[in-house]
Design an enzyme around this catalytic site. Structure first.
Site, PDB file in Angstrom:
ATOM      1  N   GLY A 288     -39.453 -49.303  27.013  1.00  2.92           N
ATOM      2  CA  GLY A 288     -40.861 -48.922  26.927  1.00  2.92           C
ATOM      3  C   GLY A 288     -41.749 -50.153  27.017  1.00  2.92           C
ATOM      4  N   SER A 289     -42.927 -50.037  26.423  1.00  4.49           N
ATOM      5  CA  SER A 289     -43.921 -51.108  26.542  1.00  4.49           C
ATOM      6  C   SER A 289     -43.571 -52.303  25.651  1.00  4.49           C
ATOM      7  CB  SER A 289     -45.285 -50.543  26.139  1.00  4.49           C
ATOM      8  OG  SER A 289     -45.191 -50.064  24.813  1.00  4.49           O
TER       9      SER A 289
ATOM     10  N   GLY B  17     -41.585 -52.640  21.957  1.00  3.18           N
ATOM     11  CA  GLY B  17     -40.413 -53.505  21.772  1.00  3.18           C
ATOM     12  C   GLY B  17     -40.622 -54.522  20.667  1.00  3.18           C
TER      13      GLY B  17
ATOM     14  N   GLU C 112     -35.729 -53.205  26.816  1.00  2.83           N
ATOM     15  CA  GLU C 112     -36.095 -53.148  28.240  1.00  2.83           C
ATOM     16  C   GLU C 112     -37.576 -52.817  28.286  1.00  2.83           C
ATOM     17  OE1 GLU C 112     -34.262 -53.771  30.818  1.00  2.83           O
ATOM     18  OE2 GLU C 112     -32.219 -53.686  30.059  1.00  2.83           O
TER      19      GLU C 112
ATOM     20  N   CYS D 232     -41.394 -49.974  35.890  1.00  5.48           N
ATOM     21  CA  CYS D 232     -41.406 -51.271  35.200  1.00  5.48           C
ATOM     22  C   CYS D 232     -41.306 -52.395  36.223  1.00  5.48           C
ATOM     23  CB  CYS D 232     -40.261 -51.352  34.196  1.00  5.48           C
ATOM     24  SG  CYS D 232     -38.691 -50.880  34.915  1.00  5.48           S
TER      25      CYS D 232
HETATM   26  P1  NAD Z   1     -44.104 -46.530  25.334  1.00  8.41           P
HETATM   27  O1  NAD Z   1     -43.842 -47.874  24.791  1.00  8.41           O
HETATM   28  O2  NAD Z   1     -45.421 -45.916  25.066  1.00  8.41           O
HETATM   29  O3  NAD Z   1     -42.996 -45.490  24.786  1.00  8.41           O
HETATM   30  C1  NAD Z   1     -41.650 -45.637  25.055  1.00  8.41           C
HETATM   31  C2  NAD Z   1     -40.828 -44.939  23.999  1.00  8.41           C
HETATM   32  O4  NAD Z   1     -40.916 -45.685  22.778  1.00  8.41           O
HETATM   33  C3  NAD Z   1     -41.293 -43.533  23.666  1.00  8.41           C
HETATM   34  O5  NAD Z   1     -40.157 -42.719  23.451  1.00  8.41           O
HETATM   35  C4  NAD Z   1     -42.087 -43.731  22.377  1.00  8.41           C
HETATM   36  O6  NAD Z   1     -42.139 -42.577  21.553  1.00  8.41           O
HETATM   37  C5  NAD Z   1     -41.272 -44.825  21.697  1.00  8.41           C
HETATM   38  N1  NAD Z   1     -41.996 -45.679  20.743  1.00  8.41           N
HETATM   39  C6  NAD Z   1     -43.236 -46.187  20.853  1.00  8.41           C
HETATM   40  N2  NAD Z   1     -43.509 -46.993  19.809  1.00  8.41           N
HETATM   41  C7  NAD Z   1     -42.412 -46.994  19.021  1.00  8.41           C
HETATM   42  C8  NAD Z   1     -42.063 -47.634  17.784  1.00  8.41           C
HETATM   43  N3  NAD Z   1     -42.931 -48.429  17.151  1.00  8.41           N
HETATM   44  N4  NAD Z   1     -40.840 -47.417  17.274  1.00  8.41           N
HETATM   45  C9  NAD Z   1     -39.951 -46.626  17.910  1.00  8.41           C
HETATM   46  N5  NAD Z   1     -40.229 -45.969  19.054  1.00  8.41           N
HETATM   47  C10 NAD Z   1     -41.438 -46.166  19.607  1.00  8.41           C
HETATM   48  O7  NAD Z   1     -43.846 -46.612  26.919  1.00  8.41           O
HETATM   49  P2  NAD Z   1     -44.139 -45.547  28.059  1.00  8.41           P
HETATM   50  O8  NAD Z   1     -45.612 -45.444  28.292  1.00  8.41           O
HETATM   51  O9  NAD Z   1     -43.365 -44.303  27.823  1.00  8.41           O
HETATM   52  O10 NAD Z   1     -43.453 -46.286  29.315  1.00  8.41           O
HETATM   53  C11 NAD Z   1     -44.065 -47.272  30.074  1.00  8.41           C
HETATM   54  C12 NAD Z   1     -43.617 -48.659  29.644  1.00  8.41           C
HETATM   55  O11 NAD Z   1     -42.197 -48.763  29.666  1.00  8.41           O
HETATM   56  C13 NAD Z   1     -44.102 -49.737  30.609  1.00  8.41           C
HETATM   57  O12 NAD Z   1     -44.505 -50.849  29.877  1.00  8.41           O
HETATM   58  C14 NAD Z   1     -42.870 -50.031  31.442  1.00  8.41           C
HETATM   59  O13 NAD Z   1     -42.887 -51.305  32.068  1.00  8.41           O
HETATM   60  C15 NAD Z   1     -41.795 -49.897  30.425  1.00  8.41           C
HETATM   61  N6  NAD Z   1     -40.483 -49.656  31.030  1.00  8.41           N
HETATM   62  C16 NAD Z   1     -39.589 -50.669  31.043  1.00  8.41           C
HETATM   63  C17 NAD Z   1     -38.361 -50.495  31.661  1.00  8.41           C
HETATM   64  C18 NAD Z   1     -37.362 -51.610  31.735  1.00  8.41           C
HETATM   65  O14 NAD Z   1     -36.208 -51.322  32.033  1.00  8.41           O
HETATM   66  N7  NAD Z   1     -37.716 -52.855  31.486  1.00  8.41           N
HETATM   67  C19 NAD Z   1     -38.041 -49.256  32.226  1.00  8.41           C
HETATM   68  C20 NAD Z   1     -38.976 -48.230  32.167  1.00  8.41           C
HETATM   69  C21 NAD Z   1     -40.202 -48.448  31.562  1.00  8.41           C
END
Ligand code: NAD
Length: 517
Positions: A252-253, A257, A274, A308
């Site tokens: 995720g973002s 992370g 990731e 990403c």
């Molecule tokens: P997001 O960070 O909003 O959410 C991702 C996941 O994390 C969701 O399931 C969310 O509920 C969970 N989450 C959020 N905050 C959390 C916390 N504090 N504790 C535990 N879980 C939590 O991301 P998004 O908008 O769904 O996806 C887009 C982001 O993901 C972009 O920044 C993109 O670059 C990144 N991404 C990275 C990769 C990679 O492999 N590097 C792959 C896909 C997406």
């Protein structure tokens, strides 16, 4: 404009739902068994980003559900770890076959729920199938090394054991592939798992889980792959703090992370992060520009800029800047935007209104900082849904805003004088996921790939930044989190290494010649 309103055929929706076992109300909890969907419980609605229409409701998992699914994954681990790895691999092979059977319906579901164009929806399911195949082969290759002991009649070697219950947190933009990268590999390594998918892609998660559950059931192995769904990050936070999960794999973002990484580190768990990217392509004066334009267009506009690995910055040699920019702007103007399920559409919607607002804010801010808008920059009114124009902003030098990832199709183009300057500009951001150079010159390519070249986890020559194959290790450096998933030896993240020394002699010599007793 009413004529533009996208309508998803009701019959289309019904056929996808029927094939994948979805309905108007779906349970979001699965451990050894699916929890029955109680229509009175807390619901989360899944929307079609192309129309804004509700697709179906999902019943959220409660804290008690989380507890039950986690306990069942712990129980399942006791059996699963005893199954020989190639037998686990055989079950994952069958899982891949099951996904193959439903590839088309699953692809359509990706289009319906997260707005992927048809070929990208199918491509994501193919990635799931590919990783199942990869994991099957891997199940016979979980190799450890042997070393020569310095002591006589001693044997030294290392072996790899599973970790236990792996917590998997995923983002919306790859709603099935990222789970499969983790689950297929974690499973052949002998782990069980609990998945908390994005709250924006719950139906896809349920469909994936339904198929996985059915295959595992045929082998009496339910509980190996569990699912919980919450309407926000709450169950993800619970996972991060849960000592029963020795590994948290979180995609995720960067802000997510940063939070997850700290919580997991505090309890000495392992995390595989990731996170966001801010990927660049360098175009040198000796590049094949037609190739570069195709690479940039797919990288920047594919998945509506919501990968990403999306190309967000282009550093082009001054000598070819005008030609590249003119051709790219012309290409952008021909990109068909619309219903992701229509033949010919190349760009679907952003995931939601929040993303459209972030796009508009970034376009305005980039211009305030001195960027020149060459094309795009506006939302597109198709009578519903979250559509925007693919956008190019030209800059004379890197702007502050270019330090940030905006999850939308916004591309900055900046001139450079040399490969060295291109590499400096490219590396000068907090993220380090994917990178590329277009050049016909060996020296430029080698410099880009050298230890003083790209600082990213992925570095390509004459290929764009996105569209990685599963056989390589996927992930990035710096704020991208440092994790590696999918191919190569990424499986090691899902196992614990044990160094074993075995004495088959009659004496007890000590290492380093130490004398005692
Ligand atoms: P997001 O960070 O909003 O959410 C991702 C996941 O994390 C969701 O399931 C969310 O509920 C969970 N989450 C959020 N905050 C959390 C916390 N504090 N504790 C535990 N879980 C939590 O991301 P998004 O908008 O769904 O996806 C887009 C982001 O993901 C972009 O920044 C993109 O670059 C990144 N991404 C990275 C990769 C990679 O492999 N590097 C792959 C896909 C997406």
């Amino acid at each position: 404009m009413a004529s533009n309103v996208i309508q998803i055929q009701k019959s289309e929706l019904e056929s996808v739902f029927n094939e994948l076992g979805l309905s108007a109300v779906n349970s979001g909890t699965c451990g050894k068994e699916w929890k029955k969907a109680d229509p009175k419980a807390e619901k989360l609605t899944s929307y079609n980003p192309a129309t804004g229409e509700a697709l179906a409701d999902v019943i959220c998992s409660t804290e008690e559900d989380y507890e039950k699914v986690t306990q069942e994954a712990q129980e399942a681990f006791k059996e699963w770890r005893k199954l020989p790895a190639p037998k686990r691999g055989e079950i994952i092979r069958q899982l891949g076959e099951a996904y193959r059977e439903h590839k088309e319906a699953l692809g359509k579901l990706h289009s319906l729920e997260v707005g992927k164009i048809t070929s990208e929806g199918l491509g994501e399911v193919q990635e799931v199938i590919d990783i199942c195949d990869f994991a099957t082969g891997l199940s016979r290759q979980l190799y450890g090394l042997t070393m020569h002991s310095e002591r006589p009649e001693h044997r030294m070697y290392e072996q790899w054991h599973p970790l236990g219950v792996v917590g998997i947190i995923t983002a919306f933009n790859f709603p099935s592939a990222v789970w499969a990268w983790n689950s297929a590999i974690a499973a052949v390594c002998g782990n069980t798992m609990v998945w908390k998918p994005s709250e924006k892609a719950t139906l896809t998660a349920i469909a994936m889980q339904r198929i996985a559950h059915r295959v595992l059931e045929q082998h009496g192995m339910t509980g190996v792959m569990g699912l919980v769904i919450s309407k926000d990050k709450s169950l993800g936070e619970k996972m991060a703090a849960d000592k029963r999960m020795p590994l948290i794999s979180a995609t995720g973002s960067v802000p997510m992370g940063r939070e997850v990484g700290q919580v997991v580190a505090k309890r000495f768990g392992k995390s595989l992060l990731e996170l966001g990217g801010n990927n660049a392509i360098i175009v040198m004066d000796d590049a094949d520009l037609d190739l570069a334009i195709r690479g940039i267009a797919f990288g920047a506009v594919g998945t509506a800029g919501q990968r990403c690995t999306t190309t967000r910055r282009v550093f082009v040699h001054k000598k070819v800047q005008k030609e590249l920019v003119d051709k790219l702007v012309a290409a952008y103007k021909t990109i068909p935007i619309g219903n992701p399920m229509d033949n010919g559409t190349l760009m679907g919607p952003l995931i939601d209104e929040g993303s459209v607002q972030a796009y508009e804010k970034t376009v305005a801010e980039a211009q305030k900082q001195g960027g020149k808008l060459l094309t795009g920059g506006k939302r597109v009114d198709l009578g519903g849904g979250s559509f925007v124009e693919p956008t190019i902003i030209e800059v004379s030098k890197p702007l502050d805003i270019m330090q940030h990832e905006t999850f939308a199709p916004i591309l900055y183009i900046c001139p450079i004088d040399s490969i060295e300057q291109g590499i400096d500009f490219q590396n000068d951001v907090p993220q380090g996921l994917s990178s590329a150079v277009f050049t016909e010159g060996m020296k430029n390519a080698e410099q880009f790939l050298s230890a003083w070249g790209s600082d990213c986890g992925i570095a390509n020559v004459n290929i764009g930044t996105s569209g990685a194959e599963i056989g390589g290790a996927f992930g990035g450096e710096k704020e991208t989190g440092g994790g590696r998933e999918s191919g190569s030896d990424s499986w090691k993240a899902y196992m614990r290494r044990q160094t074993c020394t075995l004495n088959y002699g009659k004496s007890l010599p000590l290492a380093q010649g130490v004398e005692f007793l």
